[in-house]
Scaffold this motif. Structure first.
Motif, PDB file in Angstrom:
ATOM      1  N   GLY A  35     -30.579 -19.680  58.727  1.00 54.46           N
ATOM      2  CA  GLY A  35     -30.827 -19.312  57.338  1.00 54.46           C
ATOM      3  C   GLY A  35     -30.408 -20.421  56.397  1.00 54.46           C
ATOM      4  N   TRP A  36     -31.023 -20.443  55.247  1.00 59.44           N
ATOM      5  CA  TRP A  36     -30.597 -21.296  54.134  1.00 59.44           C
ATOM      6  C   TRP A  36     -30.115 -20.379  53.014  1.00 59.44           C
ATOM      7  N   PHE A  37     -28.976 -20.702  52.470  1.00 54.32           N
ATOM      8  CA  PHE A  37     -28.412 -20.003  51.333  1.00 54.32           C
ATOM      9  C   PHE A  37     -28.140 -21.026  50.233  1.00 54.32           C
ATOM     10  N   ARG A  38     -27.899 -20.516  49.033  1.00 54.76           N
ATOM     11  CA  ARG A  38     -27.515 -21.411  47.959  1.00 54.76           C
ATOM     12  C   ARG A  38     -26.503 -20.720  47.056  1.00 54.76           C
ATOM     13  N   GLN A  39     -25.715 -21.565  46.404  1.00 54.17           N
ATOM     14  CA  GLN A  39     -24.705 -21.044  45.497  1.00 54.17           C
ATOM     15  C   GLN A  39     -24.641 -21.911  44.257  1.00 54.17           C
ATOM     16  N   ALA A  40     -24.974 -21.289  43.137  1.00 48.43           N
ATOM     17  CA  ALA A  40     -24.882 -21.958  41.847  1.00 48.43           C
ATOM     18  C   ALA A  40     -23.489 -21.724  41.262  1.00 48.43           C
ATOM     19  N   PRO A  41     -23.061 -22.577  40.351  1.00 50.52           N
ATOM     20  CA  PRO A  41     -21.726 -22.419  39.752  1.00 50.52           C
ATOM     21  C   PRO A  41     -21.538 -21.044  39.124  1.00 50.52           C
ATOM     22  N   GLY A  42     -20.442 -20.393  39.475  1.00 49.78           N
ATOM     23  CA  GLY A  42     -20.133 -19.095  38.911  1.00 49.78           C
ATOM     24  C   GLY A  42     -20.928 -17.935  39.483  1.00 49.78           C
ATOM     25  N   LYS A  43     -21.718 -18.206  40.503  1.00 47.15           N
ATOM     26  CA  LYS A  43     -22.543 -17.154  41.091  1.00 47.15           C
ATOM     27  C   LYS A  43     -22.220 -16.954  42.560  1.00 47.15           C
ATOM     28  N   GLU A  44     -22.657 -15.813  43.082  1.00 44.96           N
ATOM     29  CA  GLU A  44     -22.486 -15.522  44.489  1.00 44.96           C
ATOM     30  C   GLU A  44     -23.446 -16.379  45.326  1.00 44.96           C
ATOM     31  N   ARG A  45     -23.036 -16.615  46.567  1.00 49.44           N
ATOM     32  CA  ARG A  45     -23.953 -17.292  47.482  1.00 49.44           C
ATOM     33  C   ARG A  45     -25.084 -16.346  47.809  1.00 49.44           C
ATOM     34  N   GLU A  89     -33.502 -23.648  37.663  1.00 46.07           N
ATOM     35  CA  GLU A  89     -32.739 -22.533  38.225  1.00 46.07           C
ATOM     36  C   GLU A  89     -32.548 -22.642  39.733  1.00 46.07           C
ATOM     37  N   ASP A  90     -33.159 -23.627  40.364  1.00 47.31           N
ATOM     38  CA  ASP A  90     -32.925 -23.887  41.784  1.00 47.31           C
ATOM     39  C   ASP A  90     -31.674 -24.743  41.991  1.00 47.31           C
ATOM     40  N   THR A  91     -31.084 -25.207  40.914  1.00 50.30           N
ATOM     41  CA  THR A  91     -29.882 -26.019  41.016  1.00 50.30           C
ATOM     42  C   THR A  91     -28.749 -25.230  41.665  1.00 50.30           C
ATOM     43  N   ALA A  92     -28.206 -25.787  42.740  1.00 48.52           N
ATOM     44  CA  ALA A  92     -27.161 -25.099  43.500  1.00 48.52           C
ATOM     45  C   ALA A  92     -26.712 -25.998  44.645  1.00 48.52           C
ATOM     46  N   VAL A  93     -25.648 -25.585  45.303  1.00 51.34           N
ATOM     47  CA  VAL A  93     -25.301 -26.165  46.592  1.00 51.34           C
ATOM     48  C   VAL A  93     -26.034 -25.355  47.655  1.00 51.34           C
ATOM     49  N   TYR A  94     -26.748 -26.042  48.515  1.00 47.41           N
ATOM     50  CA  TYR A  94     -27.532 -25.390  49.553  1.00 47.41           C
ATOM     51  C   TYR A  94     -26.802 -25.506  50.888  1.00 47.41           C
ATOM     52  N   TYR A  95     -26.726 -24.370  51.566  1.00 46.49           N
ATOM     53  CA  TYR A  95     -26.034 -24.292  52.846  1.00 46.49           C
ATOM     54  C   TYR A  95     -26.985 -23.807  53.934  1.00 46.49           C
ATOM     55  N   GLN A 120     -21.465 -27.694  55.424  1.00 50.07           N
ATOM     56  CA  GLN A 120     -20.603 -27.969  54.274  1.00 50.07           C
ATOM     57  C   GLN A 120     -21.366 -27.913  52.957  1.00 50.07           C
ATOM     58  N   GLY A 121     -22.684 -27.897  53.040  1.00 50.56           N
ATOM     59  CA  GLY A 121     -23.514 -27.797  51.852  1.00 50.56           C
ATOM     60  C   GLY A 121     -23.982 -29.146  51.331  1.00 50.56           C
ATOM     61  N   THR A 122     -25.097 -29.111  50.631  1.00 54.05           N
ATOM     62  CA  THR A 122     -25.639 -30.297  49.983  1.00 54.05           C
ATOM     63  C   THR A 122     -26.096 -29.903  48.578  1.00 54.05           C
ATOM     64  N   GLN A 123     -25.758 -30.732  47.609  1.00 56.46           N
ATOM     65  CA  GLN A 123     -26.036 -30.404  46.205  1.00 56.46           C
ATOM     66  C   GLN A 123     -27.487 -30.722  45.852  1.00 56.46           C
ATOM     67  N   VAL A 124     -28.126 -29.769  45.226  1.00 56.65           N
ATOM     68  CA  VAL A 124     -29.464 -29.967  44.674  1.00 56.65           C
ATOM     69  C   VAL A 124     -29.378 -29.718  43.178  1.00 56.65           C
ATOM     70  N   THR A 125     -29.788 -30.709  42.398  1.00 56.42           N
ATOM     71  CA  THR A 125     -29.765 -30.590  40.944  1.00 56.42           C
ATOM     72  C   THR A 125     -31.161 -30.865  40.408  1.00 56.42           C
ATOM     73  N   VAL A 126     -31.689 -29.919  39.654  1.00 56.39           N
ATOM     74  CA  VAL A 126     -33.021 -30.044  39.093  1.00 56.39           C
ATOM     75  C   VAL A 126     -32.887 -30.132  37.579  1.00 56.39           C
ATOM     76  N   SER A 127     -33.328 -31.241  37.033  1.00 64.47           N
ATOM     77  CA  SER A 127     -33.225 -31.447  35.592  1.00 64.47           C
ATOM     78  C   SER A 127     -34.511 -30.985  34.905  1.00 64.47           C
ATOM     79  N   SER A 128     -34.353 -30.519  33.689  1.00 61.64           N
ATOM     80  CA  SER A 128     -35.527 -30.012  32.943  1.00 61.64           C
ATOM     81  C   SER A 128     -36.173 -31.107  32.119  1.00 61.64           C
TER      82      SER A 128
END
Length: 128
Positions: A35-45, A89-95, A120-128
């Motif tokens: 599975g792939w999960f993601r966790q944005a700052p302040g949110k649940e995985r 809104e896809d910005t998150a750490v992906y696990y 350990q996760g990898t950061q994905v950042t999407v700029s607008s």
């Protein structure tokens, strides 16, 4: 024990694409549901997508269906996540995560607590 290492994250503009990889060591991935999960700052995985051990079935969260594609190459012990049409809104750490329970039955767990191994996760950042 399975060790998982994600890579491929980075900074991308909205509408762009990224391909994440998850390489396993320690054991073959062929008997694991992935599975792939993601966790944005302040949110649940949260669950993003899962794939059965054979790759024959997948399940996507509604938020990514039609934009993301999961695949796996058991010979390379690797799972991929192709992400297209990325949004801020896809910005998150992906696990990536692995589980054997129910794998031979083709069960794709959507609850993070069902997975036994995590990268350990990898950061994905999407700029607008």
């Amino acid at each position: 024990q399975v060790q998982l290492v994600e890579s491929g994250g980075g900074l991308v503009q909205a509408g762009g694409s990224l391909r994440l990889s998850c390489v396993a060591s320690g054991r073959t991935l062929s008997s694991y549901t992935m599975g792939w999960f993601r966790q944005a700052p302040g949110k649940e995985r949260e669950f993003v997508v899962g794939i059965t051990w054979s790759g024959g079935r997948t399940y996507y969260a509604d938020s990514v269906a039609g934009r993301f594609t999961i695949s796996r190459d058991n010979a390379k012990n690797t799972v991929y996540l192709q992400m297209n049409s990325l949004k801020p809104e896809d910005t998150a750490v992906y696990y990536c995560a692995a589980v054997t329970r129910g794998a031979l039955l083709g069960i794709i767990w959507k609850e993070k607590n069902e997975y036994d191994y995590w990268g350990q996760g990898t950061q994905v950042t999407v700029s607008s």
